[in-house]
Design a protein around this motif. Structure first.
Motif, PDB file in Angstrom:
ATOM      1  N   SER A   1       0.944  -1.289  -0.021  1.00  0.00           N
ATOM      2  CA  SER A   1       0.049   0.108  -0.034  1.00  0.00           C
ATOM      3  C   SER A   1       0.791   1.308   0.125  1.00  0.00           C
ATOM      4  O   SER A   1       0.244   2.316  -0.325  1.00  0.00           O
ATOM      5  CB  SER A   1      -0.862  -0.077   1.344  1.00  0.00           C
ATOM      6  OG  SER A   1      -0.192  -0.022   2.523  1.00  0.00           O
ATOM      7  N   ASP A   2       2.168   1.253   0.595  1.00  0.00           N
ATOM      8  CA  ASP A   2       3.108   2.255   0.271  1.00  0.00           C
ATOM      9  C   ASP A   2       3.803   2.547  -0.974  1.00  0.00           C
ATOM     10  O   ASP A   2       4.799   3.200  -0.849  1.00  0.00           O
ATOM     11  CB  ASP A   2       3.860   2.226   1.575  1.00  0.00           C
ATOM     12  CG  ASP A   2       4.939   1.062   1.471  1.00  0.00           C
ATOM     13  OD1 ASP A   2       4.704   0.485   0.494  1.00  0.00           O
ATOM     14  OD2 ASP A   2       5.852   1.154   2.284  1.00  0.00           O
ATOM     15  N   TRP A   3       3.350   1.922  -2.004  1.00  0.00           N
ATOM     16  CA  TRP A   3       4.009   1.804  -3.249  1.00  0.00           C
ATOM     17  C   TRP A   3       4.475   3.261  -3.612  1.00  0.00           C
ATOM     18  O   TRP A   3       5.494   3.382  -4.446  1.00  0.00           O
ATOM     19  CB  TRP A   3       3.017   1.319  -4.472  1.00  0.00           C
ATOM     20  CG  TRP A   3       1.887   1.851  -4.832  1.00  0.00           C
ATOM     21  CD1 TRP A   3       0.618   1.587  -4.260  1.00  0.00           C
ATOM     22  CD2 TRP A   3       1.741   3.073  -5.841  1.00  0.00           C
ATOM     23  NE1 TRP A   3      -0.159   2.529  -4.829  1.00  0.00           N
ATOM     24  CE2 TRP A   3       0.285   3.439  -5.688  1.00  0.00           C
ATOM     25  CE3 TRP A   3       2.679   3.658  -6.567  1.00  0.00           C
ATOM     26  CZ2 TRP A   3      -0.068   4.207  -6.623  1.00  0.00           C
ATOM     27  CZ3 TRP A   3       2.101   4.654  -7.257  1.00  0.00           C
ATOM     28  CH2 TRP A   3       0.801   4.852  -7.291  1.00  0.00           C
ATOM     29  N   ALA A   4       3.478   4.215  -3.468  1.00  0.00           N
ATOM     30  CA  ALA A   4       3.924   5.599  -4.142  1.00  0.00           C
ATOM     31  C   ALA A   4       4.820   6.384  -3.159  1.00  0.00           C
ATOM     32  O   ALA A   4       5.400   7.224  -3.781  1.00  0.00           O
ATOM     33  CB  ALA A   4       2.526   6.443  -3.746  1.00  0.00           C
ATOM     34  N   GLU A   5       5.415   5.875  -2.093  1.00  0.00           N
ATOM     35  CA  GLU A   5       6.572   6.497  -1.308  1.00  0.00           C
ATOM     36  C   GLU A   5       7.892   6.122  -1.949  1.00  0.00           C
ATOM     37  O   GLU A   5       8.184   4.911  -2.329  1.00  0.00           O
ATOM     38  CB  GLU A   5       6.332   5.840   0.090  1.00  0.00           C
ATOM     39  CG  GLU A   5       5.046   6.357   1.018  1.00  0.00           C
ATOM     40  CD  GLU A   5       5.350   5.943   2.229  1.00  0.00           C
ATOM     41  OE1 GLU A   5       6.468   5.514   2.827  1.00  0.00           O
ATOM     42  OE2 GLU A   5       4.115   5.434   2.948  1.00  0.00           O
TER      43      GLU A   5
END
Length: 504
Positions: free
Chosen positions: A407-411
């Motif tokens: 879920s933190d792929w955008a970081e």
């Protein structure tokens, strides 16, 4: 001939007439870009494809992010199909398991022939095997050590660092993307052809070549986005518009590359043995006599060496400016390597290596790559592939898949590539090449992968040890990711350079 031309012209404009009718009768509201587009008889999804001509990579990535299987089939003009996938099982199937069934194909070959000819990135079969076999000799440990110590380090300390010092002293703004492209161009010419264009200096005669190369790359990329090939082929036939500009740019590029080939042939003829053997020397000594073919090889390797590492480093420095904590960790790593020989220093920069992997996860230098099916097939996720269909794997989308990265792929999170041992020391934890196909995978995996990482880490260490790179942009600015044959930062990357003193 006249009848054929009229028929071609009629077939060219017919889909656009239909598109115009549909556009006028359809609702004006914007559709959700993550929802697969509608398709119609004859024109398929061309209406949506046309409207996303400039941001097609991002748009197709959104669709794949919302696809349960990570795969989607576009309907094209006259019943054609184009499959996009971000599914690792499919990627492995195409790039390795069924490698012989998925080739560059006639469509890609036609699009790129004017620019790349029969170079390694545009051919299949025996020609590809020959070029790959000869090239592979340039990527052993001895060559890599020489590349870092004799080429990259010399270019870094002799040209790039002095330039940055001057820019810092004068408080000027420079386009870092352009400078990194020039730097990479010098490096690839030195190691591959034994030729120094000294392109880092904007006054260099090679600067004209660099401009032509950029034009050829950009315009060749637009051919891939054309709804169908007849549109650019007609423009090429009449020598108008972008196709005229491409012809002029390619002519300048080929003249420059041909000059390198002829000078190397003369050098080989004049000397019984060379002090060092570069890539071009290996090809010319292997029995290759066709100067046009040798020129194709030169252009392909310039494309590989110039555009990919410079693109990755451009985004790397941007992401560091947004993540000062990450920059501090890199500075600690640089400090810990002080005094080590250059090759050993960069080879062991684990945290910086993770930062570069994370950069290319989000901004891959080659964001999409297509293969053509030689025969009917079925992908592992059940997608049916008909003979002649293009299957495009999508590294840009794959770096943004929640199912692959969480879920933190955008970081921007280099730690996702690392783990600490009991002593607190970082060690690198890679991902399989089918989940992270930034360097392709299978039999066509990038030969220069290790060379690229060593070069990028040496640049990162050399620059950050002395300077802070500060974007010269307004608050809230977010750069745009654009694609020709490789990715770029739209409009360049304006920066200021600030001296920080050596990191001791």
């Amino acid at each position: 001939m006249l009848i054929q031309l009229f028929t071609s012209f009629f077939l060219l404009i017919l889909p656009f007439v239909i598109l115009k009718i549909i556009t006028k009768t359809s609702k004006s509201k914007e559709s959700d870009p993550s929802i697969p587009p509608k398709h119609y008889p004859i024109i398929g999804s061309s209406l949506a494809l046309k409207s996303h001509e400039e941001d097609r990579v991002q748009w197709t990535a959104q669709i794949l992010q919302n696809s349960p299987s990570g795969t989607f089939t576009f309907h094209l003009l006259f019943g054609g199909r184009h499959i996009f996938t971000a599914n690792p099982a499919n990627v492995q199937h195409v790039l390795k398991t069924q490698f012989s069934n998925y080739q560059k194909g006639p469509s890609s070959y036609s699009v790129l022939f004017d620019f790349l000819g029969n170079g390694i990135f545009n051919v299949d079969g025996e020609s590809w095997k020959f070029q790959r076999q000869v090239s592979s000799h340039e990527f052993n440990t001895k060559s890599l050590r020489k590349f870092i110590q004799d080429v990259v380090d010399t270019e870094l300390n002799g040209r790039l660092i002095p330039m940055f010092s001057g820019v810092a002293a004068d408080e000027n703004v420079l386009d870092l993307q352009d400078i990194l492209q020039r730097f990479a161009f010098d490096n690839v010419c030195k190691i591959a052809f034994g030729f120094d264009p000294a392109c880092v200096s904007p006054s260099s005669p090679a600067a004209e070549f660099a401009e032509a190369f950029e034009d050829a790359t950009k315009i060749s990329g637009t051919r891939f986005r054309a709804l169908f090939s007849l549109s650019w082929k007609i423009m090429r036939f009449f020598d108008v518009g972008s196709e005229k500009r491409l012809r002029i740019a390619v002519s300048r590029v080929r003249d420059f590359a041909m000059k390198i080939v002829r000078e190397k042939k003369q050098e080989l003829a004049d000397k019984s043995s060379l002090e060092s053997v570069d890539l071009l020397s290996r090809f010319l000594s292997s029995g290759l006599t066709d100067e046009n073919f040798a020129t194709d090889i030169v252009i392909s390797f310039i494309l590989a060496g110039r555009d990919t590492t410079s693109a990755a480093l451009t985004w790397f420095f941007w992401l560091l400016s947004k993540n000062p904590g990450v920059e501090e960790e890199i500075l600690k790593e640089i400090k810990g390597k002080s005094g080590m020989p250059v090759f050993e220093e960069v080879k062991d920069m684990v945290y910086t290596h993770a930062c570069l992997c994370e950069t290319m996860r989000l901004y891959p230098p080659v964001p999409v790559d297509g293969k053509t099916a030689e025969n009917d097939d079925v992908l592992p996720d059940g997608t049916v592939v008909k003979k002649g269909t293009i299957v495009t794997y999508h590294p840009y989308a794959m770096g943004r898949m929640k199912m692959l990265w969480g879920s933190d792929w955008a970081e921007f999170k280099p730690e996702r590539w690392l783990q600490r041992d009991e002593g607190g020391k970082w060690s690198f934890v890679g991902r399989d090449p089918y989940t992270y196909p930034v360097f392709q995978a299978g039999p066509r995996v990038c030969l220069g992968r290790e060379m690229a990482f060593l070069q990028m880490k040496r640049v990162a260490a050399g620059v950050l040890r002395r300077f802070k790179v500060v974007p010269a942009v307004e608050d809230g600015f977010e750069p745009s990711f654009v694609v020709s044959l490789t990715s770029k930062m739209k409009g360049g990357f304006p920066v200021r350079i600030e001296e920080r003193g050596d990191v001791e």
